[in-house]
Design a protein around this motif. Structure first.
Motif, PDB file in Angstrom:
ATOM      1  N   GLN A   1     -33.772  -3.230  -7.030  1.00 56.13           N
ATOM      2  CA  GLN A   1     -34.896  -2.403  -6.587  1.00 56.13           C
ATOM      3  C   GLN A   1     -34.436  -1.309  -5.631  1.00 56.13           C
ATOM      4  O   GLN A   1     -34.949  -0.179  -5.663  1.00 56.13           O
TER       5      GLN A   1
ATOM      6  N   THR B   1     -31.263 -15.092  -7.880  1.00 60.74           N
ATOM      7  CA  THR B   1     -32.376 -14.369  -8.492  1.00 60.74           C
ATOM      8  C   THR B   1     -33.009 -13.395  -7.498  1.00 60.74           C
ATOM      9  O   THR B   1     -33.272 -12.231  -7.820  1.00 60.74           O
TER      10      THR B   1
ATOM     11  N   LEU C   1     -31.197  -4.402 -15.460  1.00 62.04           N
ATOM     12  CA  LEU C   1     -31.269  -5.583 -14.598  1.00 62.04           C
ATOM     13  C   LEU C   1     -30.518  -6.752 -15.228  1.00 62.04           C
ATOM     14  O   LEU C   1     -29.745  -7.450 -14.553  1.00 62.04           O
TER      15      LEU C   1
ATOM     16  N   SER D   1     -32.384  -9.129  -7.692  1.00 66.44           N
ATOM     17  CA  SER D   1     -33.587  -8.323  -7.892  1.00 66.44           C
ATOM     18  C   SER D   1     -33.772  -7.320  -6.756  1.00 66.44           C
ATOM     19  O   SER D   1     -34.108  -6.149  -6.985  1.00 66.44           O
TER      20      SER D   1
END
Length: 647
Positions: free
Chosen positions: A572, A564, A589, A568
């Motif tokens: 980004q 996770t 995403l 992420s």
């Protein structure tokens, strides 16, 4: 071949003549010089044969070998003649007066006029000669040194220099790189304006107190060809080693051999046979891993480049302002290069010996660093060519230190490089203050990376025995690490596993995101490169990669949290680089999570078969599967088949 130029050596008269042997040999040598200039400009070093040269020069093969031992000697002889003629012309020019900018412009304009007089000859000494190998690279280096001396003469007032040696070397190297780029693109018209812009850039470094370069330390290590010694050959005959270990071992030896052969012979001039001998592998084993020697070189170069670029980019990303980004990036680059002499030599010194086949990869690497330098050097009045020239000039400065056996001293260039990079946007005084704020470089570390050793050994133990049966003291003993050190690094076995997973994933994200940024202007190609870099990182870290996909119940929470967090973070980092119009996924995403789950499933299968080293072979299939949801099948197929993607 181009028509003969005015004043070109004429064909000798047929039959009996009264010319003496020395005159005949001089004319034949001159005709061969002309032939090698023309043919290498047209075809490149690797594609030009001795037969091509003798036909073009109108002499026999026997005569050729009376004059030269082979093609390399002819190229070097022609190069020496061209450089000697150019130096005589440039050194005979009157010394210019006026401001520093005008004096530098006089020198650089004279260089441009010399290039324009014979562009193909300039291309030979700037580009093609490097393919000869170390002797060719030495000619290129002497060319830079000659320009450095001319510029130093222009930057000397009343016997005292008004530019630092670092600035002069970067200006000389950057100038030749700019001229080289125009020559290779066939753009001669911009050379004169470029000379004026380069002079304006050089004048920014004018000072009454130039910063000296650090002197060589007494205990220099002689420059070694290639990198560290290749892994020892596998035992002959039946050895019982796992197939996956054998494949990884062979691949590692081949890639190490690329470094060695590039340094010793020049890669384009070397044969596959020389590569096989250096690696200690069979022809069959070589072609199981690589389709050609060029592919082996490209992978070795890309691995070294992506690791360096990712380290610099990641270090700069963590900082808020320009000065901190530059100082952190320079620190990361010099630290990594000084710790890996083999890759430092390949990237900085030996890469041009790959000849024309290697130019696309080298150009891509320089463009990627130029994008970083563009943000660092942007400012009012800064010429547009400065970022690319600074990057190329810094490569020239670092290459000189590497070839002089000073790789371990590279961190001592922190202050000179920070000053060179920050002077265009901030001015020399402010750049000097920023450089002086950097602590003096410490002596290079000579100890082992105990944390890395423990992580690798721990991952292997968990994959083999399970987390419950793995004990940190046993792993430390196996890795040759003191127990006190292991206990200081890790609280317990679960902490060791968690840190190992996070370190692996963090490095993977940095490498993949760094590779993405090398082609950010083409998002599908950038994504393809990110995937390629990730697969190679996984293949190079088989034990850690296997830990990520292990079915060990005690690691499920840590793996889930890692997944996770780092998906992420990767999203980004790259999301701002992909305009919404360039990708088709409605929920990018969520799509990325699904795509990466598919990659992990393939990794799990390879881990179970002990074939992780072969995972990069899945790039064509995984590329289509991963890129199609974001960019469509046509774009996925385009980048999968493009030379830039396949390099």
């Amino acid at each position: 071949m181009t028509p003969a130029r005015p004043g070109s050596p004429r064909q000798l008269p047929r039959g009996r003549h009264t010319l003496d042997a020395e005159t005949v040999a001089a004319q034949q040598r001159a005709r061969l010089h002309e032939a090698v200039v023309d043919l290498l400009a047209e075809r490149g070093y690797g594609a030009t044969t001795v037969k091509d040269l003798t036909n073009a020069a109108g002499i026999s093969t026997i005569t050729f070998y009376d004059l030269f031992d082979g093609k390399p000697e002819l190229v070097l002889d022609a190069c020496d003649a061209i450089i000697a003629s150019a130096c005589a012309t440039l050194q005979a020019r009157p010394v210019a007066g006026g401001e520093l900018r005008d004096r530098l412009a006089t020198v650089l304009t004279a260089v441009v006029e010399t290039i324009l007089a014979r562009p193909d000859a300039a291309r030979l000494v700037l580009v093609e000669v490097a393919a000869v190998g170390q002797l060719g690279l030495a000619r290129r280096r002497s060319l830079t040194a000659g320009l450095h001396d001319l510029l130093r003469g222009a930057a000397t007032v009343d016997g005292s220099p008004v530019m630092s040696d670092a600035a002069l070397t970067v200006l000389a190297g950057g100038t030749l790189a700019v001229f080289d780029g125009h020559l290779r693109a066939g753009r001669l018209r911009p050379l004169r304006p470029a000379a004026a812009e380069l002079a304006a850039w050089g004048a920014m470094y004018e000072t009454s107190t130039p910063r000296p370069l650090p002197p060589p330390r007494a205990a220099l290590v002689p420059p070694q060809p290639g990198g560290p010694p290749s892994p020892s050959p596998l035992p002959r005959g039946r050895h019982g080693l796992p197939p996956g270990y054998v494949r990884r071992h062979q691949r590692a030896r081949i890639l190490e051999a690329v470094l060695q052969v590039s340094a010793e012979h020049g890669f384009e001039a070397a044969s596959v046979r020389e590569l096989l001998v250096a690696a200690g592998v069979s022809t069959e084993a070589f072609y199981e891993h690589f389709a050609s020697k060029e592919e082996a070189w490209a992978i070795a170069f890309d691995q070294a480049f992506v690791e360096l670029f990712a380290a610099v980019w990641h270090a700069a990303l963590a900082e808020a302002d320009r000065t901190a980004k530059v100082t952190s990036g320079v620190d990361a680059a010099l630290g990594l290069l000084s710790s890996d002499p083999g890759h430092a030599r390949l990237l900085l010194a030996d890469a041009p010996s790959a000849g024309r086949p290697g130019l696309p990869a080298i150009d891509d690497a320089l463009r990627a660093f130029t994008r970083l330098a563009t943000g660092a050097t942007a400012g009012p009045g800064v010429p547009k060519l400065v970022p690319a020239a600074i990057v190329a000039g810094i490569v020239e400065l670092l290459a000189g230190w590497v070839l002089d056996g000073r790789t371990g001293q590279l961190p001592e260039l922190h202050a000179p490089l920070v000053e060179v990079i920050l002077t265009p946007p901030l001015g020399l005084a402010a750049a000097g203050r920023a450089a002086d704020a950097i602590p003096s470089a410490a002596e290079p570390a000579t100890g082992r990376d105990d944390r890395r050793l423990l992580m690798d050994a721990f991952a292997q133990a968990v994959v083999r025995d399970g987390l419950a049966a793995t004990r940190l003291p046993d792993v430390a003993q196996q890795a040759g690490v003191e127990l006190d050190v292991a206990n200081a690094l890790f609280a317990d076995e679960l902490d060791a596993a968690t840190q190992t997973l996070n370190a692996w994933a963090g490095q993977l994200v940095v490498i993949a995101a760094g590779a993405f940024l090398t082609a950010a202007g083409d998002p599908p190609l950038a994504a393809h490169r990110a995937l390629e870099a990730a697969l190679h990182h996984i293949a190079r870290t088989p034990a850690l990669s296997a830990l990520v996909v292990t079915d060990e119940p005690g690691l499920v929470p840590a793996v889930s949290a890692m997944r996770t967090r780092y998906i992420s973070l990767f999203f980004q980092l790259i999301a701002v680089q992909v305009p919404a119009a360039d990708q088709r996924a409605g929920q990018p995403l969520a799509t990325l999570e699904v795509v990466l789950d598919g990659v992990m499933a393939v990794l799990r299968r390879y881990a179970q078969q002990d074939r992780i080293a072969e995972l990069p072979g899945e790039l064509p299939t995984l590329g289509l599967q991963c890129l199609t949801p974001f960019f469509g099948a046509d774009e996925a197929r385009r980048v999968a088949g493009s030379p830039a993607a396949a390099r």
